[in-house]
Every structure is written in C-alpha cells, then in structure tokens.
Scaffold this active site. Sequence first.
Site, PDB file in Angstrom:
ATOM      1  N   SER A   7      19.554  32.214 -14.016  1.00 38.85           N
ATOM      2  CA  SER A   7      20.494  31.135 -13.813  1.00 38.85           C
ATOM      3  C   SER A   7      21.596  30.491 -13.100  1.00 38.85           C
ATOM      4  O   SER A   7      22.222  31.856 -13.152  1.00 38.85           O
ATOM      5  CB  SER A   7      20.215  30.193 -14.928  1.00 38.85           C
ATOM      6  OG  SER A   7      20.437  28.959 -14.762  1.00 38.85           O
TER       7      SER A   7
ATOM      8  N   TYR B 283      23.816  27.755 -23.474  1.00 32.65           N
ATOM      9  CA  TYR B 283      22.460  28.083 -22.896  1.00 32.65           C
ATOM     10  C   TYR B 283      22.893  29.520 -21.883  1.00 32.65           C
ATOM     11  O   TYR B 283      22.827  30.192 -21.300  1.00 32.65           O
ATOM     12  CB  TYR B 283      21.974  27.506 -21.976  1.00 32.65           C
ATOM     13  CG  TYR B 283      21.013  27.143 -21.273  1.00 32.65           C
ATOM     14  CD1 TYR B 283      19.996  27.878 -21.551  1.00 32.65           C
ATOM     15  CD2 TYR B 283      21.147  26.769 -19.884  1.00 32.65           C
ATOM     16  CE1 TYR B 283      18.438  28.038 -19.948  1.00 32.65           C
ATOM     17  CE2 TYR B 283      20.663  27.661 -18.394  1.00 32.65           C
ATOM     18  CZ  TYR B 283      19.045  27.736 -18.968  1.00 32.65           C
ATOM     19  OH  TYR B 283      18.556  28.059 -17.468  1.00 32.65           O
TER      20      TYR B 283
END
Length: 251
Positions: free
Chosen positions: A144, A157
């Site tokens: 990501s 995250y």
Amino acid sequence: MKDAFGLPQSLLVLGGTSEIALATARRLIARRTRAVWLAGRPSPALDEAAEQLRGLGAEVRTVAFDALDPDAHEDALGKVFAEGDIDMVLLAFGTLGDQAHDERDPAAAVRVAQTNYTGAVSAGLVCAGALQEQGHGSLVVLSSVAGERARRANFIYGSSKAGLDAFAQGLGDALHGTGVHVMVVRPGFVRTRMTAGLPEAPLATTPEAVAAAVELGLRRRAETVWVPGALRMVMSALRHLPRGVFRRLPV
C-alpha cells in the site's frame, strides 16, 4: 506453467475473499488461468467466491488458512503445492483496523500488525520456498502507498504495510536469479468494503484497476507496481517533505 506473456495457468490466492484478489483472479481467468486455490478462513463468503470463479470456467478449490495462525501455514500451504506447481501466489490478506480505537487498545493494534506483517512474513516465506523448489513462479504482494510514509490518521496500518513492503522487496532480492519473481503492488485508496464509509483520498481507484495493473506488471515482469501510476511521483514528493511540513498536511 506461465504463457509467453508471463500470465499464470495456476493461481493461489492468500486472502480468498479479498475484492482486489478476486478482481485479479477474474481478469487472469479471462486470459489464461485455469486452476485457482482460494486460501482463507472457512466461510460462506469464501464458498461464494469459489462458486463465482467456477462460473467463469476455472477449476477452483479452497483451503483453510488464517494469517493469525502461522504455526499452521506450512502444513496448509504445503498441501496446495503438493497437488502440483503453482505459477502465481497472490498475497492479498490484510486488515485496516480502526486507528482511533486501536490507539486505545494495544491488543487490537497488535492484531493489525500480526495480520498485515507477521502473518505475511510467515506465509510469504512458506510460498517463496515452495516456488523456489519448483523452480519458477511469481509471488505478488499487495502492499500500500500507506507504507511509504506513516500518516497520523493511520500510522498503525501504515507501519504494518511499511514492514510488509520492506520484507517483500528484500525477499525479491533474495530470490533474484532463482526463477522466482516477486512483485510488490502499491495501490492508493481502493474503493472496497474495507474502505467503505471513509473519506475518499485523491487518485482513488478500484479493484478492477488494480487487477489490470497486476496483469501488466506480470507481463513486464515488473518488481514494483503503483496504482494509479501517478502515485509514484506523489509519494516520492511526500516521502521527502520535512517532517514539520508533513505533519501539518491534511492527510
């Protein structure tokens, strides 16, 4: 075996209910892929995903797999590879967590880290070893852009994805020359169930767009894929901003 364009005939998906993974599987089935394994926690959603892919003409099997149970990874995934060569492994499991809640609940924060990083290290190494033993294959890791620089809004995250990204890059270097190809995919904000209800970030994309980028990356034997491609320059700029400036950005 892969075809002349690098597309797989057989696919193992780790995270068998992932919308991005299933979009990728659908795209690959339309091109070349004929055998698919969906690895995930047993559930009606996993069974439904398998049925949908069977409807596209693929032979689909499921295998029980839990990112949070690394002690079982070697046995569970070993059974898949024992059935025959796997041309591509797509590591697609992960959890976003709830930043505000997880900051107050360290156990929940650890669960995010264990899913996104520890579980991926375990499963990634098991699959990498199996691919190396068979002498060919691709390991595609869904990372990501959040891992490029941790933001106040989702640093738990983001830090887990930063660890995953670094691990995958290092694994790719370790496997260079073995016949095994590692490709890291760095999407930005993807419109999925996981992000439903969140403010949409600039350059937001879709599971289908990520799938198209994965296919192109496989054809080019790329090592890193950004989705959309413009994020490469955006994140390069953000990564080098002075910390005091970055801290004041509305990100």
